[in-house]
Design an enzyme around this catalytic site. Structure first.
Site, PDB file in Angstrom:
ATOM      1  N   THR A   1       0.696  -1.223   0.006  1.00 15.10           N
ATOM      2  CA  THR A   1      -0.066   0.112   0.123  1.00 15.10           C
ATOM      3  C   THR A   1       0.688   1.130   0.284  1.00 15.10           C
ATOM      4  OG1 THR A   1      -0.182  -0.062   2.378  1.00 15.10           O
ATOM      5  CG2 THR A   1      -2.049  -1.343   1.320  1.00 15.10           C
TER       6      THR A   1
ATOM      7  N   HIS B   1      27.960   3.369  -2.846  1.00 12.85           N
ATOM      8  CA  HIS B   1      27.321   2.358  -1.988  1.00 12.85           C
ATOM      9  C   HIS B   1      28.272   2.050  -0.531  1.00 12.85           C
ATOM     10  CE1 HIS B   1      25.644   0.005  -5.413  1.00 12.85           C
ATOM     11  NE2 HIS B   1      24.538   0.868  -5.034  1.00 12.85           N
TER      12      HIS B   1
ATOM     13  N   ILE C   1      14.294  -4.685  -1.863  1.00 14.61           N
ATOM     14  CA  ILE C   1      14.536  -3.501  -2.418  1.00 14.61           C
ATOM     15  C   ILE C   1      15.049  -2.363  -1.541  1.00 14.61           C
ATOM     16  CG2 ILE C   1      13.732  -1.613  -3.852  1.00 14.61           C
ATOM     17  CD1 ILE C   1      13.576  -4.489  -5.260  1.00 14.61           C
TER      18      ILE C   1
END
EC number: 6.2.1.5
Length: 303
Positions: free
Chosen positions: A20, A259, A108
């Site tokens: 959602t 990163h 993710i």
């Protein structure tokens, strides 16, 4: 003709943890358009509701929202979950998916504290390692023409003989674009955090066994020793041609480059050291992403 792939195919049933949320809403729509069989989502606070999306053919479908991963799996037969929850809730979401024994979990979410990831990985090991985790902080996995579990643009390329595994999301997209006329069996973005689930080696081993993958492209980056370990593995276990690229040739020592895992200490972890290790294992290493794509093309066309 059915194309083979690794870890993800058109037959997988996918749920979205945090379905959602705003980001999840956008990417659920994109995954459905890409042909992914999304069968529902999880949000404990919105259990019993539905979310409306368009399927691949543009028809409106209502996806059920479940209270837990276990319930979603039981009701839908899902065997893949994608996590789009904020970093503070990610550890609990990962643990919940591991407890439900989901076979594939794609994380993710960016910015999960490393100690949370490390805890979840140890937990998964303790639980018998029934869940393959891809990520965190990654674009996920795509088997073009079949299924997308993640945020990789699905329209770059179609199915083909190249298997791609990459630490960098953007370089994943660039490599797919440069070789778009040849196509890919599967492309996996494994993420650039210091602690990740699926490694270069895991993907390379699977590509070696996949009959439809004829050539493997691996994209690494400075920091850590994952590329050196992959080189050792390739030397003794891989018969297919491997082409590589290491991002970060110009990185100064001690500076994190994009990163958290991309940091050089001394001579270990430098791009030059990684290139040397890969070349010693018979991997052709490109100087730039475009040069790497050109090497891959040349080798593939000569097979």
């Amino acid at each position: 003709m059915t194309h083979m792939s690794i870890f993800l195919s058109r037959d997988n049933k996918v749920i979205v943890q945090g379905i959602t949320g705003s980001e999840a809403t956008v990417h659920t729509a994109r995954m459905l358009r890409a042909g992914t069989q999304i069968v529902g989502g999880v949000n404990a606070r919105k259990a019993g509701t539905t979310v409306t999306h368009e399927d691949k053919g543009g028809r409106l479908i209502k996806l059920p929202v479940f209270g837990s991963v276990a319930e979603a799996m039981e009701k839908t037969g899902a065997d893949v979950s994608i996590i789009f929850v904020p970093p503070t809730f990610a550890k609990d979401a990962i643990i919940e998916a591991i407890d439900a024994e989901i076979p594939l979990l794609v994380v993710i979410t960016e910015g999960i504290p490393v100690q949370d990831t490390a805890y979840a990985w140890a937990y998964n090991l303790e639980a018998g390692h029934k869940t393959r985790i891809i990520g965190p902080n990654c674009p996920g996995i795509i088997s073009p023409g079949q299924s997308l579990a993640g945020i990789t643009p699905a329209n770059i390329t179609g199915p083909g003989p190249i298997g791609l595994v990459s630490k960098s999301g953007t370089l994943t997209y660039q490599m797919m674009f440069e070789l778009r006329d040849l196509g890919f069996s599967t492309a996996i973005g494994i993420g650039g955090d210091p602690v990740i689930g699926t490694t270069h080696i895991d993907a390379i081993e699977a590509f070696e066994k996949d009959p439809d993958t004829k050539l493997i492209v691996m994209i690494g980056e400075i920091g850590g020793d994952a590329e050196e370990r992959a080189a050792d593995f390739i030397k003794t276990n891989v018969s297919k041609p491997v082409v590589g690229y290491v991002a970060g040739f110009t990185a100064p020592e001690g500076k994190t480059m994009g990163h958290a895992g991309a940091i050089v200490s001394g001579s270990s972890g430098t791009a030059a050291a990684k290139q040397e290790a890969l070349e010693a294992a018979g991997v052709k290493v490109g100087k730039t992403p475009s040069a790497t794509a050109a090497l891959a093309r040349e080798i593939l066309l000569s097979l």
